[in-house]
Design an enzyme around this catalytic site. Structure first.
Site, short mmCIF file in Angstrom:
data_model
loop_
_atom_site.label_atom_id
_atom_site.label_comp_id
_atom_site.label_asym_id
_atom_site.label_seq_id
_atom_site.Cartn_x
_atom_site.Cartn_y
_atom_site.Cartn_z
N ALA A 96 38.95 -14.74 -36.44
CA ALA A 96 37.76 -14.85 -35.59
C ALA A 96 37.29 -16.29 -35.43
CB ALA A 96 36.64 -14.01 -36.18
N HIS A 119 24.18 -21.08 -27.94
CA HIS A 119 24.36 -20.74 -29.36
C HIS A 119 23.38 -21.53 -30.22
CE1 HIS A 119 28.23 -19.05 -27.97
NE2 HIS A 119 28.16 -18.31 -29.08
N LYS A 155 26.12 -24.46 -34.68
CA LYS A 155 27.50 -24.25 -34.22
C LYS A 155 28.24 -25.57 -34.11
CE LYS A 155 30.26 -21.72 -30.81
NZ LYS A 155 31.20 -21.26 -31.85
N THR A 172 34.56 -18.13 -26.90
CA THR A 172 34.37 -17.04 -25.92
C THR A 172 34.26 -17.60 -24.50
OG1 THR A 172 33.24 -15.81 -27.64
CG2 THR A 172 32.90 -15.05 -25.37
N1 LIG Z 1 35.22 -14.09 -33.11
C1 LIG Z 1 33.92 -13.78 -33.26
O1 LIG Z 1 33.47 -12.66 -32.94
C2 LIG Z 1 33.00 -14.79 -33.85
C3 LIG Z 1 33.47 -15.99 -34.27
N2 LIG Z 1 32.65 -16.86 -34.92
C4 LIG Z 1 33.28 -18.06 -35.42
O2 LIG Z 1 33.42 -17.91 -36.83
C5 LIG Z 1 33.34 -19.17 -37.45
C6 LIG Z 1 32.30 -19.12 -38.57
O3 LIG Z 1 31.02 -18.93 -38.02
P1 LIG Z 1 29.72 -18.88 -38.96
O4 LIG Z 1 29.85 -17.78 -39.96
O5 LIG Z 1 28.55 -18.92 -38.06
O6 LIG Z 1 29.87 -20.30 -39.69
P2 LIG Z 1 29.37 -20.73 -41.14
O7 LIG Z 1 29.51 -22.22 -41.20
O8 LIG Z 1 28.07 -20.11 -41.47
O9 LIG Z 1 30.45 -20.05 -42.11
C7 LIG Z 1 31.72 -20.57 -42.38
C8 LIG Z 1 31.92 -20.46 -43.88
O10 LIG Z 1 33.24 -20.90 -44.20
C9 LIG Z 1 33.11 -21.87 -45.25
N3 LIG Z 1 34.28 -22.71 -45.36
C10 LIG Z 1 34.42 -24.04 -45.08
N4 LIG Z 1 35.67 -24.44 -45.38
C11 LIG Z 1 36.33 -23.35 -45.86
C12 LIG Z 1 37.65 -23.13 -46.35
N5 LIG Z 1 38.57 -24.12 -46.38
N6 LIG Z 1 37.99 -21.89 -46.78
C13 LIG Z 1 37.10 -20.88 -46.73
N7 LIG Z 1 35.82 -21.03 -46.29
C14 LIG Z 1 35.46 -22.25 -45.85
C15 LIG Z 1 31.83 -22.59 -44.91
O11 LIG Z 1 31.36 -23.38 -45.96
P3 LIG Z 1 30.42 -24.67 -45.58
O12 LIG Z 1 29.16 -24.09 -45.05
O13 LIG Z 1 30.25 -25.40 -46.86
O14 LIG Z 1 31.23 -25.44 -44.56
C16 LIG Z 1 30.94 -21.39 -44.63
O15 LIG Z 1 30.52 -20.77 -45.81
C17 LIG Z 1 33.05 -20.17 -36.34
O16 LIG Z 1 34.27 -20.73 -35.90
C18 LIG Z 1 32.46 -19.31 -35.23
O17 LIG Z 1 32.61 -19.85 -33.95
C19 LIG Z 1 31.35 -16.58 -35.16
C20 LIG Z 1 30.80 -15.41 -34.74
C21 LIG Z 1 31.58 -14.43 -34.00
O1 LIG Z 2 29.58 -19.67 -33.66
C1 LIG Z 2 29.09 -18.60 -33.26
O2 LIG Z 2 27.98 -18.20 -33.64
C2 LIG Z 2 29.87 -17.77 -32.34
N1 LIG Z 2 31.08 -18.17 -32.05
C3 LIG Z 2 32.03 -17.48 -31.26
C4 LIG Z 2 32.53 -18.35 -30.14
O3 LIG Z 2 32.67 -19.57 -30.31
O4 LIG Z 2 32.86 -17.81 -29.08
C5 LIG Z 2 31.59 -16.10 -30.86
C6 LIG Z 2 30.12 -15.88 -30.73
O5 LIG Z 2 29.70 -16.27 -29.47
C7 LIG Z 2 29.31 -16.51 -31.84
#
Ligand SMILES: NC(=O)C1=CN([C@@H]2O[C@H](COP(=O)(O)OP(=O)(O)OC[C@H]3O[C@@H](n4cnc5c(N)ncnc54)[C@H](OP(=O)(O)O)[C@@H]3O)[C@@H](O)[C@H]2O)C=CC1
Ligand SMILES: O=C(O)C1=N[C@H](C(=O)O)C[C@H](O)C1
Length: 264
Positions: A96, A156, A160, A167
């Site tokens: 994702a 967003h 981000k 998307t």
């Molecule tokens: N496909 C989908 O439906 C969606 C995709 N996304 C995507 O998911 C990703 C994460 O989003 P979000 O949860 O908001 O981001 P966050 O930054 O909140 O979460 C990412 C987590 O991964 C950690 N991290 C950093 N490096 C590593 C590593 N090497 N191994 C494992 N974990 C690591 C981060 O730590 P730290 O904070 O210390 O960096 C943090 O805890 C983004 O790319 C976002 O665009 C998000 C929502 C929906």
């Molecule tokens: O970072 C986010 O929050 C999200 N990232 C995804 C993207 O980059 O498309 C999906 C969603 O919109 C939330």
């Protein structure tokens, strides 16, 4: 059948919702939660971090637990590690994370030769449905007299890291394929001149805690159609990813998307 899942990036915004919702699902068993060792919550109980009470699964970098699927919502380096873990464990992968470089994408495609991979920039049902609707619109408008101008707007949260969203880029790609568009621009400034038809423009807005919003505009001479899809919170992405893990576990190797998971 219960699907045993591992969550990568488990302390993040999405990771915490996966832990909370995965724990409520009787068809899922969260057996491992990964974070990198430098994370401030490393070594803590993933349930406590997610605010749901003790889960007895600690944030680790390695595990001996066996899992059927790993779900990755992290960063590009984390996604890279998740692909390796999935291949080593012969587990399914739900990818994702967005903002990946070509080297990460190539690694995911290569992994799909040996394991099942669901890969989508949005796991949300309504986003994937809107993509279908946009493809219908693009097909219908591709030869319209006077032309249809396509612009993709996304909003967003301020945290981000990648832009435009994965998307938004996928919306652009799907529409471009239908309409034969080959030029992409990111915002406009100065004096770019009259807008060419053979172009899709992306506009990325970053404000507050917005969990994700996309508007796709098809602008004609005399009328406009806009489609907006908006998340109220992150659970639409988390439930989609959990559903994808159940779908992929035990499937034959290959690259799947959310249309396969959702039957769209
Ligand atoms: N496909 C989908 O439906 C969606 C995709 N996304 C995507 O998911 C990703 C994460 O989003 P979000 O949860 O908001 O981001 P966050 O930054 O909140 O979460 C990412 C987590 O991964 C950690 N991290 C950093 N490096 C590593 C590593 N090497 N191994 C494992 N974990 C690591 C981060 O730590 P730290 O904070 O210390 O960096 C943090 O805890 C983004 O790319 C976002 O665009 C998000 C929502 C929906
Ligand atoms: O970072 C986010 O929050 C999200 N990232 C995804 C993207 O980059 O498309 C999906 C969603 O919109 C939330």
């Amino acid at each position: 059948m219960v699907t045993r899942i591992a969550i990568n990036g488990a302390a993040g915004r999405m990771g915490q919702r996966l832990v909370a919702l995965g724990n409520e699902d009787k068809d899922l068993d969260i057996v491992a939660c990964f974070e990198y060792s430098g994370h401030p919550k490393f070594g803590q109980d993933a349930g406590i971090v997610a605010g749901i009470g003790e889960l007895d699964v600690v944030l680790v970098e390695e595990t001996t637990a066996q899992y059927d699927a790993i779900i990755d919502f992290s960063v590009p380096a984390g996604a890279h590690a998740a692909v390796e873990r999935a291949v080593d464990a012969k587990a399914a992968l739900v990818m994702a994370t967005t903002g990946l470089e070509e080297e990460h994408k190539a690694k995911i495609r290569e992994a799909a030769n040996v394991i099942p991979v669901v890969w989508a920039p949005s796991m949300s049902t309504t986003v994937n449905l809107t993509m279908k609707l946009c493809e219908i619109a693009a097909e219908a408008l591709k030869d319209i007299p006077g032309g249809a101008d396509v612009e993709v707007l996304e909003r967003h949260h301020r945290f981000k890291e990648d832009s435009p969203s994965g998307t938004a880029l996928r919306f652009g790609e799907l529409i471009a394929n239908k309409m034969g568009i080959t030029n992409f621009v990111h915002g406009r400034e100065g004096r770019p001149g009259a807008r060419p038809h053979n172009e899709i423009a992306y506009h990325a807005i970053r404000t507050g805690d917005n969990p994700g919003e996309h508007t796709i505009i098809f602008g004609l001479l005399g009328e406009t159609i806009e489609m907006t899809v908006r998340a109220s919170n992150r659970d639409c992405y988390a439930t989609g990813a959990l559903q994808a893990a159940k779908f992929a576990a035990g499937k034959k190797p290959g690259l799947y998307n959310m249309n396969d998971v959702l039957g769209l």
